[in-house]
Design a protein around this motif. Structure first.
Motif, PDB file in Angstrom:
ATOM      1  N   VAL A 195      -4.624   1.637   1.680  1.00  0.00           N
ATOM      2  CA  VAL A 195      -3.217   1.871   1.341  1.00  0.00           C
ATOM      3  C   VAL A 195      -3.098   3.271   0.773  1.00  0.00           C
ATOM      4  CG1 VAL A 195      -1.291   1.151  -0.085  1.00  0.00           C
ATOM      5  CG2 VAL A 195      -2.822  -0.565   0.905  1.00  0.00           C
ATOM      6  N   GLN A 196      -2.188   4.005   1.306  1.00  0.00           N
ATOM      7  CA  GLN A 196      -2.065   5.387   0.877  1.00  0.00           C
ATOM      8  C   GLN A 196      -1.110   5.561  -0.295  1.00  0.00           C
ATOM      9  OE1 GLN A 196      -1.035   7.794   4.200  1.00  0.00           O
ATOM     10  NE2 GLN A 196      -2.839   7.266   5.389  1.00  0.00           N
ATOM     11  N   PHE A 197      -0.139   4.665  -0.423  1.00  0.00           N
ATOM     12  CA  PHE A 197       0.875   4.808  -1.454  1.00  0.00           C
ATOM     13  C   PHE A 197       1.099   3.489  -2.184  1.00  0.00           C
ATOM     14  CE2 PHE A 197       1.679   8.842   0.248  1.00  0.00           C
ATOM     15  CZ  PHE A 197       1.775   8.729   1.633  1.00  0.00           C
ATOM     16  N   VAL A 198       1.274   3.580  -3.493  1.00  0.00           N
ATOM     17  CA  VAL A 198       1.585   2.409  -4.299  1.00  0.00           C
ATOM     18  C   VAL A 198       2.823   2.727  -5.123  1.00  0.00           C
ATOM     19  CG1 VAL A 198       0.796   0.823  -6.076  1.00  0.00           C
ATOM     20  CG2 VAL A 198      -0.837   1.715  -4.383  1.00  0.00           C
ATOM     21  N   GLU A 199       3.879   1.970  -4.865  1.00  0.00           N
ATOM     22  CA  GLU A 199       5.134   2.167  -5.577  1.00  0.00           C
ATOM     23  C   GLU A 199       5.244   1.160  -6.719  1.00  0.00           C
ATOM     24  OE1 GLU A 199       5.852   2.807  -1.100  1.00  0.00           O
ATOM     25  OE2 GLU A 199       4.970   1.237  -2.338  1.00  0.00           O
ATOM     26  N   SER A 200       5.910   1.553  -7.783  1.00  0.00           N
ATOM     27  CA  SER A 200       6.133   0.660  -8.914  1.00  0.00           C
ATOM     28  C   SER A 200       7.380   1.090  -9.672  1.00  0.00           C
ATOM     29  CB  SER A 200       4.921   0.646  -9.846  1.00  0.00           C
ATOM     30  OG  SER A 200       4.728   1.925 -10.414  1.00  0.00           O
ATOM     31  N   GLY A 201       7.806   0.237 -10.575  1.00  0.00           N
ATOM     32  CA  GLY A 201       8.923   0.577 -11.446  1.00  0.00           C
ATOM     33  C   GLY A 201      10.221  -0.133 -11.117  1.00  0.00           C
ATOM     34  N   GLY A 202      10.280  -0.775  -9.965  1.00  0.00           N
ATOM     35  CA  GLY A 202      11.489  -1.496  -9.615  1.00  0.00           C
ATOM     36  C   GLY A 202      11.696  -2.687 -10.534  1.00  0.00           C
ATOM     37  N   ASP A 203      12.953  -3.068 -10.677  1.00  0.00           N
ATOM     38  CA  ASP A 203      13.242  -4.146 -11.625  1.00  0.00           C
ATOM     39  C   ASP A 203      14.658  -4.639 -11.389  1.00  0.00           C
ATOM     40  OD1 ASP A 203      12.443  -4.381 -15.207  1.00  0.00           O
ATOM     41  OD2 ASP A 203      12.924  -5.908 -13.701  1.00  0.00           O
TER      42      ASP A 203
ATOM     43  N   GLY B 170       4.738   9.243   7.459  1.00  0.00           N
ATOM     44  CA  GLY B 170       3.593   8.827   8.249  1.00  0.00           C
ATOM     45  C   GLY B 170       3.707   7.356   8.610  1.00  0.00           C
ATOM     46  N   PRO B 171       2.779   6.848   9.378  1.00  0.00           N
ATOM     47  CA  PRO B 171       2.871   5.467   9.876  1.00  0.00           C
ATOM     48  C   PRO B 171       2.507   4.395   8.850  1.00  0.00           C
ATOM     49  CG  PRO B 171       0.861   6.486  10.648  1.00  0.00           C
ATOM     50  CD  PRO B 171       1.634   7.566   9.949  1.00  0.00           C
ATOM     51  N   SER B 172       1.843   4.763   7.768  1.00  0.00           N
ATOM     52  CA  SER B 172       1.357   3.780   6.815  1.00  0.00           C
ATOM     53  C   SER B 172       2.285   3.703   5.610  1.00  0.00           C
ATOM     54  CB  SER B 172      -0.061   4.159   6.361  1.00  0.00           C
ATOM     55  OG  SER B 172      -0.541   3.230   5.426  1.00  0.00           O
ATOM     56  N   TRP B 173       2.808   2.507   5.351  1.00  0.00           N
ATOM     57  CA  TRP B 173       3.744   2.301   4.254  1.00  0.00           C
ATOM     58  C   TRP B 173       3.130   1.381   3.204  1.00  0.00           C
ATOM     59  CZ3 TRP B 173       8.422   4.776   4.004  1.00  0.00           C
ATOM     60  CH2 TRP B 173       8.856   5.412   5.177  1.00  0.00           C
ATOM     61  N   GLY B 174       3.513   1.594   1.957  1.00  0.00           N
ATOM     62  CA  GLY B 174       3.117   0.693   0.891  1.00  0.00           C
ATOM     63  C   GLY B 174       4.012  -0.535   0.869  1.00  0.00           C
TER      64      GLY B 174
END
Length: 112
Positions: A1-9, A99-103
Motif C-alpha cells: 500500500v502506497q498511501f494511508v489516509e486518516s483523520g476522517g470522522d 497512480g493506479p494504487s489507492w489506499g
C-alpha cells in the motif's frame, strides 16, 4: 500500500477536521500530491493538489480547505474548516496525476 489516509470522522456543520496521508518515501518525494473525494455512485474527483515544493492548487471542493505537505515525513494534510454537509465523502490521497494504487480512504461525514 502506497498511501494511508486518516483523520476522517463524524462532524457537525461548522466544525474542523484534519486529514493526514502518509506515503512511501520514494513516491512522495518525487511527486506532486493530491487529495481526492468520492461519494457513492460517483467517480473520484480532485479536491486539491500540491507541488513538491509546496504550492497549492484548489478546486471548487476546497474553498474552505488548506492543503500542506511535510516532505521530511512523507505526509500530506488537508485542513478542513467550516465543514458543510456537502463535504461528506470518502477522501483519498494519491499522486497528481493519480497512480493506479489507492489506499482505503478516510470517511468524512458531516451532519447538521
Amino acid at each position: 500500500v502506497q498511501f494511508v489516509e486518516s483523520g476522517g470522522d463524524l462532524a457537525t456543520v461548522g466544525e474542523f477536521l484534519t486529514l493526514s496521508c502518509v506515503g512511501s518515501d520514494e513516491i512522495f518525494s518525487a511527486n506532486e500530491m493530491a487529495w481526492y473525494r468520492q461519494t457513492p455512485g460517483s467517480q473520484r474527483e480532485l479536491v486539491a493538489r500540491i507541488t513538491v515544493d509546496g504550492r497549492p492548487f484548489y478546486t471548487r471542493y476546497s474553498g474552505r480547505f488548506t492543503i500542506r505537505r511535510d516532505n521530511a515525513k512523507s505526509t500530506m494534510f488537508l485542513y478542513m474548516k467550516a465543514l458543510a454537509i456537502v463535504d461528506t465523502a470518502t477522501y483519498y490521497c494519491n499522486t497528481w496525476p493519480a497512480g493506479p494504487s489507492w489506499g482505503q480512504g478516510t470517511q468524512v461525514t458531516v451532519s447538521s
